[in-house]
Write an enzyme that holds these catalytic residues in place. Sequence first.
Site, PDB file in Angstrom:
ATOM      1  N   GLU A  74       0.909  -1.173   0.039  1.00 23.49           N
ATOM      2  CA  GLU A  74      -0.102   0.043   0.152  1.00 23.49           C
ATOM      3  C   GLU A  74       0.672   1.297   0.043  1.00 23.49           C
ATOM      4  O   GLU A  74       0.802   2.236   1.010  1.00 23.49           O
ATOM      5  CB  GLU A  74      -0.997  -0.001   1.182  1.00 23.49           C
ATOM      6  CG  GLU A  74      -1.854  -1.287   1.194  1.00 23.49           C
ATOM      7  CD  GLU A  74      -2.835  -1.077   2.518  1.00 23.49           C
ATOM      8  OE1 GLU A  74      -2.639  -0.060   3.301  1.00 23.49           O
ATOM      9  OE2 GLU A  74      -3.529  -2.228   2.626  1.00 23.49           O
ATOM     10  N   GLU A  94      -4.861  -8.650   1.080  1.00 24.30           N
ATOM     11  CA  GLU A  94      -5.570  -8.312   2.163  1.00 24.30           C
ATOM     12  C   GLU A  94      -7.150  -8.138   2.037  1.00 24.30           C
ATOM     13  O   GLU A  94      -7.350  -7.506   1.082  1.00 24.30           O
ATOM     14  CB  GLU A  94      -5.136  -6.961   2.815  1.00 24.30           C
ATOM     15  CG  GLU A  94      -3.730  -7.094   3.470  1.00 24.30           C
ATOM     16  CD  GLU A  94      -2.953  -5.948   4.083  1.00 24.30           C
ATOM     17  OE1 GLU A  94      -4.032  -4.936   4.579  1.00 24.30           O
ATOM     18  OE2 GLU A  94      -2.027  -5.658   4.212  1.00 24.30           O
TER      19      GLU A  94
HETATM   20  O1  IFM Z   1      -3.804  -2.979   9.140  1.00 25.53           O
HETATM   21  C1  IFM Z   1      -3.920  -2.451   8.157  1.00 25.53           C
HETATM   22  C2  IFM Z   1      -2.635  -2.995   7.202  1.00 25.53           C
HETATM   23  O2  IFM Z   1      -1.307  -2.862   7.651  1.00 25.53           O
HETATM   24  C3  IFM Z   1      -2.622  -2.431   5.867  1.00 25.53           C
HETATM   25  N1  IFM Z   1      -3.868  -2.417   5.049  1.00 25.53           N
HETATM   26  C4  IFM Z   1      -5.262  -2.253   5.760  1.00 25.53           C
HETATM   27  C5  IFM Z   1      -5.174  -2.680   7.364  1.00 25.53           C
HETATM   28  C6  IFM Z   1      -6.141  -2.248   8.154  1.00 25.53           C
HETATM   29  O3  IFM Z   1      -6.338  -0.932   8.117  1.00 25.53           O
END
Ligand code: IFM
Length: 455
Positions: A162, A358
């Site tokens: 990200e 994710e």
């Molecule tokens: O916890 C975060 C992660 O580190 C990166 N993606 C989003 C998750 C939730 O906010």
Amino acid sequence: MVELPQGVVWGAATASFQIEGDRAGRGDTIWDAFCRVPGAVADGTDGDTTCDHVHRYREDVALLADLGVDAYRFSVAWARVQPTGRGDFSAEGLGFYDRLVDELLGAGIEPWVTLYHWDLPLELQHTGGWASRRTVDAFVEYALGVQDALGDRVKRWATHNEPWCAAWLGHGSGVHAPGIRDHALAARATHHLLLSHGRAVAAMRRQDPDAAYGIVLNLDTARAGDGSDEARAALPLYDAVRNTVWLDPLAGRGYPEDAVSLLHPHLAGAVEPGDLEQIATPLDWLGLNYYNDAVFEAGEGAVPTVELVQPGLELVRQVDPGDAGTAMGWPITPDGLTDVLVRLQEEYPVLGPVVVTENGSAWDDDPAAGPDGVVEDPRRVEYLHAHLAALQAARDRGVDVRGYFAWSLLDNFEWALGLSKRFGIVRVDFDTLERTPKRSYLAYRDAIAAARADA
Ligand code: IFM
């Protein structure tokens, strides 16, 4: 180029700063410094202990094995293996990841390693951090060092997690480390993160042509919740900074015009001859982190403020979903996952097959385990099922999705919200560090078993 296996790889994900603890075993990072700023982290917690995963990794790998996953996505803490971000590597720090990788492989679980999940060594911030080109060279050196140590067993690498957050939450709104509010620096960081990705992939592929290399982006679709002119006008500008400023150069198309004019002159000014070619180094796979779509309405100054994050959003705010949202205040929009996957397939097939790296949700779980020893989390179960159905819908429409990783295996340190927001499918008691599976863990285990039976 390396082909990922056909079918869906089932996994769970975590990140170094969020779970590792063992502060004494690594160098200082920008997140340690940020945690020391009064008020920066909502509940005043830090990364010193979190889940104490460094000492409990065997227990956590056993949880993954019982879950039945094919793969585990974790990140390496740069400052654990190279405490100042340059020069000597720490044998002790690398030793931890060495043992973790062996433990995973021994349990039949494939390690998927992310090199950068936001915990920049603090020394590198002192020389400009991601706003400086020097950090690009440092990142390539670090990536090669980690690959030297683990590359005989690790064959799935992601450079960044990200990078939008690192650039725009870190340097735009300043709600993440290093806590800077300066759109010029955020634009420069955008370019340097991309450049470091491309250079690292090229260098690592020379070192190991048999591994598969990717990057993990958080992409979504923006919508005008109230249909207002202000919200509609903001959509392409949001899309430019959130999505296409990353996707287009990775796909070899250079920076999109919207982003260049919005970030003028800072983005284009950071680009040197040859950079765009390096950013477009071919990918073997693209990671997608998806949580929710962004729904805007006309209005200024409301919480959460979005106008600070990037230019172009001065007249809009994000719609508050109220009780219909998660504990993060995020809306629940599973169809949006299908939409993003379809968009990637239609507009960016050159970026390779997509892996959902994710997906998950935070809830205020009732900590009491029931008679069967399980923590009940019905809304997380519902969210999980809805998003697995959305993933299947995309596959039914012909999208080449090759993996799904639940976020997160464990409750953990949720950045500026500290330990107060729980995304885990396993509960962690942060006083005793005891792990207790939640109903969502069992639901995910059943879903994986059912998918395998159907395959
Ligand atoms: O916890 C975060 C992660 O580190 C990166 N993606 C989003 C998750 C939730 O906010």
